[in-house]
Design a protein around this motif. Sequence first.
Motif, mmCIF file in Angstrom:
data_model
loop_
_atom_site.group_PDB
_atom_site.id
_atom_site.type_symbol
_atom_site.label_atom_id
_atom_site.label_comp_id
_atom_site.label_asym_id
_atom_site.label_seq_id
_atom_site.Cartn_x
_atom_site.Cartn_y
_atom_site.Cartn_z
ATOM 1 N N ILE A 1 -14.720 -0.663 0.376
ATOM 2 C CA ILE A 1 -15.951 0.122 0.202
ATOM 3 C C ILE A 1 -17.125 -0.821 -0.074
ATOM 4 O O ILE A 1 -18.220 -0.669 0.483
ATOM 5 N N PRO B 1 0.806 -1.230 0.000
ATOM 6 C CA PRO B 1 0.000 0.000 0.000
ATOM 7 C C PRO B 1 0.837 1.277 0.000
ATOM 8 O O PRO B 1 0.284 2.367 -0.043
ATOM 9 N N HIS C 1 -1.273 -1.561 -15.038
ATOM 10 C CA HIS C 1 -1.315 -0.807 -13.777
ATOM 11 C C HIS C 1 -0.923 -1.597 -12.525
ATOM 12 O O HIS C 1 -0.972 -1.053 -11.433
ATOM 13 N N ARG D 1 -6.534 -1.433 -17.808
ATOM 14 C CA ARG D 1 -5.824 -0.163 -17.581
ATOM 15 C C ARG D 1 -4.365 -0.330 -17.984
ATOM 16 O O ARG D 1 -3.583 -0.961 -17.273
ATOM 17 N N ILE E 1 1.884 -2.909 -10.428
ATOM 18 C CA ILE E 1 3.335 -2.690 -10.352
ATOM 19 C C ILE E 1 3.989 -3.723 -9.438
ATOM 20 O O ILE E 1 3.545 -3.933 -8.305
#
Length: 341
Positions: free
Chosen positions: A173, A113, A254, A242, A256
């Motif tokens: 979420i 993160p 996207h 993406r 990594i």
Amino acid sequence: MLIKRALIVAVAAFLLLSCRAGELKRYNRSGSAMGTSLTVIFFTDDSKRANEIMDELFILADDLENRLSTKKAESILSELNSKRELVIKDKVVLETIKESIELAKVTDGRFDPSLYHLIKLWDIENNSAVPGEEAIKDRLSHRGVEGIIIDGNHVRLENNIKLDLGAIAKGKIIDELARRLQERYHIDNFLINGGGDIRLGGRYGGLRKWKVAVADPYNNGEIIGLIELENCSIVTSGNYERYFIDEKGDRYHHIIDPETGYPSQSGVDSVTVISDSTSRSDALATALFIMGSEAGLAFAEKQKDTEAIFITKVDNKIEIKQTERIKSTLNNEKKWNFTLE
Ligand code: FAD
Ligand code: MG
């Protein structure tokens, strides 16, 4: 263009739905949130409140996004990133940070993160050039969850790291939306899909398992197989939505690899993870993508209540690998019938 493409194809799984559902009535709504599409379906006999509940869920999604997004300058996460230390009273934000540290440790840093600087450098959504090697090296030295120091609700960032929760916050979420449905409205049969992160509550209409399709990463709109599930979360991470293609024709996506600083080249093109938490499935899908199908499969087999499906191409042929428990449910109609118990 990329965002448009993401909006069109971000739903990594397609839902097959029938219309009848016993006593309960089906309600559904789609909109956009978190830079992707959000679909909520639930079953209730309370027709008077159904629309109100839908409104509330979409407002809650926006509200949580406003707290967790690094793309919003006023979010709690952005405030933490700029001030470097903050008392975080928001339970969901603090929980997400703590959970992300735990999952980074479990995955040996594959899910990380603290990759904000690298992610910003690549800026896959807006960029079309590969960053310089020196810049990548520099960003690599400012990462790692050891730099996140938590004492109660006081969070401090060291080693000039910043947080990006893009690989876990969508799942979190969705878990919060599910919790609202269950705890406040006692709605147990629902599906919430945020750009391929899916939480399944109970069963379709309370009657039969939900059917979720795993998208074919090589053919837009096609599916690899169907999976029948109840009461769990299923999340797919892929490199086919993406990305940008540079002037040499190479694709940069996207996800990594925190070891190299470059988009992961594990050979995997899509990973689907099933577990009892959407945030966990989300973070693990990213980590397993980076681990690759062999190490990722071994990792998933060792995790409690965690199943995974890897899609790769070998000699131009699609290869699907999956954990043993899922494999054993595969029938000759390409259908997995699986219950997480
Ligand atoms: P995942 O594999 O789950 O996540 C990949 C993302 O995680 C990357 O985009 C990067 O941000 C990060 N990441 C990359 N490598 C790693 C790694 N090794 N470890 C940890 N993290 C990594 N997109 C927009 O275009 N516009 C928006 O306004 C927008 N707002 C958002 C708000 C929130 C709260 C969230 C969670 C996401 C938002 N997004 C936005 C991003 C969008 O939804 C992405 O598609 C999503 O975050 C990536 O999820 P995924 O399931 O596609 O891939
Ligand atoms: Mg993820």
